[in-house]
Design an enzyme around this catalytic site. Sequence first.
Site, PDB file in Angstrom:
ATOM      1  N   SER A 136       3.717  -8.636  -5.293  1.00 34.88           N
ATOM      2  CA  SER A 136       2.811  -8.784  -6.421  1.00 34.88           C
ATOM      3  C   SER A 136       3.450  -8.225  -7.696  1.00 34.88           C
ATOM      4  O   SER A 136       4.571  -8.605  -8.044  1.00 34.88           O
ATOM      5  CB  SER A 136       1.482  -8.081  -6.099  1.00 34.88           C
ATOM      6  OG  SER A 136       0.479  -8.416  -7.015  1.00 34.88           O
ATOM      7  N   ASP A 290      -2.815 -17.729  -0.630  1.00 33.86           N
ATOM      8  CA  ASP A 290      -2.912 -16.804  -1.757  1.00 33.86           C
ATOM      9  C   ASP A 290      -3.378 -17.587  -2.985  1.00 33.86           C
ATOM     10  O   ASP A 290      -2.697 -18.511  -3.441  1.00 33.86           O
ATOM     11  CB  ASP A 290      -1.534 -16.184  -2.010  1.00 33.86           C
ATOM     12  CG  ASP A 290      -1.547 -15.078  -3.060  1.00 33.86           C
ATOM     13  OD1 ASP A 290      -2.504 -14.998  -3.848  1.00 33.86           O
ATOM     14  OD2 ASP A 290      -0.578 -14.300  -3.083  1.00 33.86           O
ATOM     15  N   HIS A 319      -3.981 -12.978  -0.848  1.00 36.41           N
ATOM     16  CA  HIS A 319      -2.950 -12.176  -1.519  1.00 36.41           C
ATOM     17  C   HIS A 319      -2.761 -10.812  -0.866  1.00 36.41           C
ATOM     18  O   HIS A 319      -1.631 -10.325  -0.749  1.00 36.41           O
ATOM     19  CB  HIS A 319      -3.306 -12.007  -2.993  1.00 36.41           C
ATOM     20  CG  HIS A 319      -2.268 -11.295  -3.799  1.00 36.41           C
ATOM     21  ND1 HIS A 319      -0.993 -11.795  -3.986  1.00 36.41           N
ATOM     22  CD2 HIS A 319      -2.305 -10.094  -4.459  1.00 36.41           C
ATOM     23  CE1 HIS A 319      -0.292 -10.950  -4.731  1.00 36.41           C
ATOM     24  NE2 HIS A 319      -1.054  -9.917  -5.018  1.00 36.41           N
TER      25      HIS A 319
END
Length: 352
Positions: A136, A290, A319
């Site tokens: 991320s 995601d 995610h």
Amino acid sequence: MSTVSLYKHPKIFKLENGKKLRNLEIAYQTFGKLNAKKDNVIWACHALTANADVLDWWKGLFGTSALFNPDEHFIICANILGSNYGTTNPLSNNPITGQPYYLSFPEFTIRDLAAAHHLLANHLSISTIKVLIGGSLGGQQALEWSLAKTQTIENLILVATNAVHSPWGIAFNESQRLAISADRTFYANQPTGGLKGLKVARSIALLSYRTYEAYSATQLESVNDKTGAYRAASYQNYQGEKLCKRFNAYSYWYLSKAMDSHNVGRGRKSIVAALAEVKANTLVIGIENDILFPISEQQFLAEHINNAEFSSINCAYGHDGFLIETDKLTNIIGHFLKESINKKIIKLQQTA
């Protein structure tokens, strides 16, 4: 053994936008020992609201019995600029005024986060990193650091991240900032300012981190006669309150803006040309469902980073799967690193 340390940078830290920070402090943790050859460094870049204790928030991938363990590796994780876990952030005192910065804190970018990592690596006399990994926002940092070419990155592992933050991702972040700014206390210049807004922001964020399937599996009602007090509603409230107990609205505000800034093409020829400059042996991992960082973004990275390997994970959590599916990550990453070692052995034999 874990070591918690604080690096105090002796010089002025110049940000990408030209503004300057004095008395920059970087909190970091190390696990294990650096070997004589200094070739066992594993550097983990953390995401939005995490901290430097990677053995805590990435359990299963990092830990005593994990793939990345302190017995074999020297593991480093630094708390990022703007975060409130020990590194200089909006609640830190401005050395010029003697008062906390709050909203006078200068805006910063992902490149600034990477530049701070570089400073810390220099302080630790680390010139080569065996594995640089992040998911991320952490993946955005890792990618920018690899492009800065300040340290030699042997293996780069990018998980659930991208080359440029999408309009979709920016819209989610702006919605969260709107929630925070709707809380009048955010402008009151106090450590607890904006906490009601932060609670709402976290609730919005969770919807991008998870999936329809995840909520159906964990928050589905067991009875049919309810007209209130729903499990899903309680969960959103609980998660919002939980974040407010450990984070602050100002750090969240600035870090979300830093995420929006991510674009490897800025100041370079193009996004594609920038990715072609990555020299590290690269593994890109995507999560198939995601919705915040769609798998197409990881496929794009793998397509344009020379000789990059791509793998995907199916996870009902979306995610957040990059923090949850550690067994799958261990298998994928472990195989990748074994292949990397074999390639080096073959190359050395051919050279000889």
